[in-house]
Every structure is written in structure tokens, then in C-alpha cells.
Motif scaffolding. Structure first.
Motif, PDB file in Angstrom:
ATOM      1  N   ALA A  54      91.957 -10.650   2.473  1.00 47.48           N
ATOM      2  CA  ALA A  54      92.243  -9.629   1.487  1.00 47.48           C
ATOM      3  C   ALA A  54      90.941  -9.294   0.483  1.00 47.48           C
ATOM      4  O   ALA A  54      90.506  -8.337   0.102  1.00 47.48           O
ATOM      5  N   ALA A  55      90.187 -10.689   0.195  1.00 47.36           N
ATOM      6  CA  ALA A  55      89.018 -10.390  -0.768  1.00 47.36           C
ATOM      7  C   ALA A  55      88.114  -9.679   0.118  1.00 47.36           C
ATOM      8  O   ALA A  55      87.137  -8.838  -0.571  1.00 47.36           O
ATOM      9  N   ALA A  56      87.712  -9.977   1.171  1.00 45.31           N
ATOM     10  CA  ALA A  56      86.785  -9.323   2.114  1.00 45.31           C
ATOM     11  C   ALA A  56      86.748  -7.791   2.335  1.00 45.31           C
ATOM     12  O   ALA A  56      85.942  -7.086   1.952  1.00 45.31           O
ATOM     13  N   LYS A  57      88.338  -7.418   2.464  1.00 51.60           N
ATOM     14  CA  LYS A  57      88.758  -6.288   2.696  1.00 51.60           C
ATOM     15  C   LYS A  57      88.458  -5.393   1.248  1.00 51.60           C
ATOM     16  O   LYS A  57      87.815  -4.321   1.231  1.00 51.60           O
ATOM     17  N   GLU A  58      88.888  -5.867   0.402  1.00 53.40           N
ATOM     18  CA  GLU A  58      88.520  -5.286  -1.154  1.00 53.40           C
ATOM     19  C   GLU A  58      87.115  -4.935  -1.160  1.00 53.40           C
ATOM     20  O   GLU A  58      86.696  -3.977  -1.765  1.00 53.40           O
ATOM     21  N   PHE A  59      86.413  -6.111  -1.227  1.00 54.56           N
ATOM     22  CA  PHE A  59      84.898  -5.908  -1.418  1.00 54.56           C
ATOM     23  C   PHE A  59      84.353  -4.997  -0.562  1.00 54.56           C
ATOM     24  O   PHE A  59      83.599  -4.164  -0.719  1.00 54.56           O
ATOM     25  N   LEU A  60      84.662  -4.803   0.742  1.00 55.96           N
ATOM     26  CA  LEU A  60      84.017  -4.032   1.611  1.00 55.96           C
ATOM     27  C   LEU A  60      84.347  -2.543   1.287  1.00 55.96           C
ATOM     28  O   LEU A  60      83.647  -1.636   1.254  1.00 55.96           O
ATOM     29  N   TYR A  61      85.592  -2.475   0.828  1.00 60.86           N
ATOM     30  CA  TYR A  61      86.092  -0.889   0.442  1.00 60.86           C
ATOM     31  C   TYR A  61      85.224  -0.483  -0.601  1.00 60.86           C
ATOM     32  O   TYR A  61      84.752   0.745  -0.797  1.00 60.86           O
ATOM     33  N   GLN A  62      85.175  -1.370  -1.738  1.00 56.76           N
ATOM     34  CA  GLN A  62      84.343  -0.926  -2.977  1.00 56.76           C
ATOM     35  C   GLN A  62      82.926  -0.778  -2.596  1.00 56.76           C
ATOM     36  O   GLN A  62      82.339   0.263  -3.162  1.00 56.76           O
ATOM     37  N   ALA A  63      82.272  -1.674  -1.900  1.00 59.89           N
ATOM     38  CA  ALA A  63      81.214  -1.645  -1.753  1.00 59.89           C
ATOM     39  C   ALA A  63      80.790  -0.287  -0.777  1.00 59.89           C
ATOM     40  O   ALA A  63      79.657   0.103  -1.137  1.00 59.89           O
ATOM     41  N   GLN A 180      87.527   7.891   3.144  1.00 61.46           N
ATOM     42  CA  GLN A 180      87.472   7.983   4.804  1.00 61.46           C
ATOM     43  C   GLN A 180      86.432   7.223   5.514  1.00 61.46           C
ATOM     44  O   GLN A 180      86.636   6.527   6.594  1.00 61.46           O
ATOM     45  N   VAL A 181      85.283   7.195   5.009  1.00 56.82           N
ATOM     46  CA  VAL A 181      84.146   6.484   5.480  1.00 56.82           C
ATOM     47  C   VAL A 181      84.431   4.853   5.204  1.00 56.82           C
ATOM     48  O   VAL A 181      84.167   4.258   6.273  1.00 56.82           O
ATOM     49  N   SER A 182      85.009   4.644   3.998  1.00 61.76           N
ATOM     50  CA  SER A 182      85.057   3.206   4.047  1.00 61.76           C
ATOM     51  C   SER A 182      86.234   2.620   4.806  1.00 61.76           C
ATOM     52  O   SER A 182      86.313   1.641   5.613  1.00 61.76           O
ATOM     53  N   HIS A 183      87.503   3.315   5.138  1.00 62.32           N
ATOM     54  CA  HIS A 183      88.242   2.950   5.926  1.00 62.32           C
ATOM     55  C   HIS A 183      87.929   2.863   7.411  1.00 62.32           C
ATOM     56  O   HIS A 183      88.122   1.902   8.399  1.00 62.32           O
ATOM     57  N   ALA A 184      87.207   3.909   7.691  1.00 61.67           N
ATOM     58  CA  ALA A 184      86.606   3.559   9.190  1.00 61.67           C
ATOM     59  C   ALA A 184      85.499   2.475   9.454  1.00 61.67           C
ATOM     60  O   ALA A 184      85.445   1.844  10.653  1.00 61.67           O
ATOM     61  N   PHE A 185      84.964   1.929   8.139  1.00 61.15           N
ATOM     62  CA  PHE A 185      83.974   0.832   8.370  1.00 61.15           C
ATOM     63  C   PHE A 185      84.477  -0.561   8.232  1.00 61.15           C
ATOM     64  O   PHE A 185      84.189  -1.560   8.943  1.00 61.15           O
ATOM     65  N   ILE A 186      85.743  -0.260   7.303  1.00 62.41           N
ATOM     66  CA  ILE A 186      86.139  -1.807   7.143  1.00 62.41           C
ATOM     67  C   ILE A 186      86.755  -2.535   8.179  1.00 62.41           C
ATOM     68  O   ILE A 186      86.287  -3.697   8.314  1.00 62.41           O
ATOM     69  N   HIS A 187      87.572  -2.100   9.069  1.00 62.23           N
ATOM     70  CA  HIS A 187      87.978  -2.970  10.316  1.00 62.23           C
ATOM     71  C   HIS A 187      87.088  -3.570  11.205  1.00 62.23           C
ATOM     72  O   HIS A 187      87.058  -4.671  11.380  1.00 62.23           O
ATOM     73  N   PRO A 188      86.066  -2.707  11.686  1.00 62.58           N
ATOM     74  CA  PRO A 188      85.090  -3.172  12.271  1.00 62.58           C
ATOM     75  C   PRO A 188      84.118  -4.286  11.744  1.00 62.58           C
ATOM     76  O   PRO A 188      83.863  -5.261  12.202  1.00 62.58           O
ATOM     77  N   ALA A 189      83.719  -4.122  10.352  1.00 62.65           N
ATOM     78  CA  ALA A 189      83.212  -5.132   9.715  1.00 62.65           C
ATOM     79  C   ALA A 189      83.873  -6.479   9.554  1.00 62.65           C
ATOM     80  O   ALA A 189      83.346  -7.516   9.840  1.00 62.65           O
TER      81      ALA A 189
END
Length: 212
Positions: A54-63, A180-189
């Protein structure tokens, strides 16, 4: 209608809002990217795997939202807003003829906003020594003469067009493009980090805010 638009674009209220938009959005998103993952990690009621995910997902989204906003939304909307205003809204309006693009206007505005004539002239002289052609490209004869004045023309219609496009870009970009960009990037990351297999065990802790 056009008169009302021009009046709004040259208002001091618009300038104040626009000047704070980029800074406030960047600051808020930066704090979110640090604070939200931090609170998740210190929550003792969540197991270790869930906290990491959850922490990694939230950080990646905001960043990612912040990166998209600063690298794409602000520059693109400023450039596009300037061109639309110059060609359509303020076609043949005095001031726009001095600037081919928003970059040239921002060069001029940076110097024009400097209250010291001495500092302005010093900057121009340094640039002139480096490249005389570049000076002519950035500031035509009229602009150079304006910069020599105690209170140079700020070309309010140009300034307003740039600031309004910045506000529009902030609203539309953060509401539509950045998520949209964030959601496309989060799961691969997350897969690269080895965290994708860790499922959220609590919907509340794993919920990602879609508002940058």
C-alpha cells in the motif's frame, strides 16, 4: 463576450491565483507522496506485506502525478494557451507580436519583473557578450527599450493568457491525464519491485487517492 474575457485575463486576481497554482500543486503532491506512505508504514494494525504494498502504491501514484504535472502539463498548456490566445482570442492585439512563443515571453517577463533597471541591464549585457544573435532572438528592439525603463510594459494580455492556460492545465491535467498515466505505470513498477503479488488486505489502507 471577448471584452469580458480580456478583462478577466488582465485582472490581478487571475495573476495571484496563477502564480500560486504550480507551487501549491507541487507542494501538496510532494507532501502527499511522503506523508501518506509514511502513515501507512507506521500503522501497527496493518501486517507487513500489506503496508509495503500500500505504501509503495501510494508513493508511486503521487510521484508519477507530480512528474507528469511538472514535465508535461505545465509546459504543454502554457505553450498551447499562448498560441491559442495569439491566433484566435487576441488576434491582432498589441503585445503578442513581440513574442513568437511562450518561452520568449517568459524570458522577457523574468527580466521585466526585476525591479532594478541596473540588474536588468547587467543581465542583458552578459547575454549580449555571450551571443548577440541570441539577444536579438529573445528580445527585439522594442523589448530591449522597454527593459531600460523603470517600469517596463508587462504586456498584460500575454501575461493573462499564459496564467489562465496554467490554471486550466492544472485542473484538467490533474483530474484526467495524470491519474491515467499513474495507473498505467503503478502495477508494472510494483512488479519490478517484487510487490505486486502482495495483496491489499484492507481496502481502506490500500485505497489510492485519485486527486493529486
Amino acid at each position: 463576450m471577448i471584452g469580458a474575457v480580456k478583462s478577466f485575463i488582465t485582472s490581478s486576481q487571475l495573476a495571484n491565483i496563477a502564480q500560486n497554482t504550480t507551487q501549491s500543486v507541487a507542494t501538496e503532491t510532494t507532501l502527499k507522496s511522503i506523508g501518506r506512505p509514511g502513515f501507512i508504514l507506521i500503522d501497527k494494525d496493518i501486517d507487513s506485506d500489506t503496508k509495503q504494498y500500500a505504501a509503495a502504491k501510494e508513493f508511486l501514484y503521487q510521484a508519477t502525478c507530480l512528474a507528469v504535472y511538472m514535465a508535461l502539463i505545465v509546459p504543454v498548456f502554457k505553450k498551447g494557451g499562448f498560441q491559442v490566445a495569439k491566433k484566435y482570442i487576441f488576434k491582432n492585439t498589441e503585445g503578442f507580436e513581440h513574442f513568437k512563443n511562450v518561452k520568449e515571453y517568459m524570458y522577457y517577463r523574468k527580466l521585466a519583473d526585476n525591479p532594478s533597471v541596473k540588474n536588468r541591464m547587467s543581465t542583458l549585457e552578459k547575454e549580449r557578450l555571450l551571443d548577440k544573435t541570441r539577444i536579438r532572438d529573445k528580445y527585439n528592439t522594442t523589448l530591449q527599450k522597454e527593459l531600460e525603463k523603470k517600469d517596463p510594459d508587462k504586456f498584460l494580455y500575454v501575461k493573462g493568457a499564459v496564467e489562465l492556460s496554467n490554471i486550466i492545465g492544472s485542473v484538467l491535467g490533474l483530474a484526467i491525464l495524470a491519474p491515467q498515466v499513474s495507473h498505467a505505470f503503478i502495477h508494472p513498477a510494483l512488479r519490478v519491485l517484487g510487490l505486486e503479488h502482495k495483496k491489499e488486505k484492507s481496502p481502506q489502507t490500500a485505497k489510492v487517492d485519485t486527486k493529486a
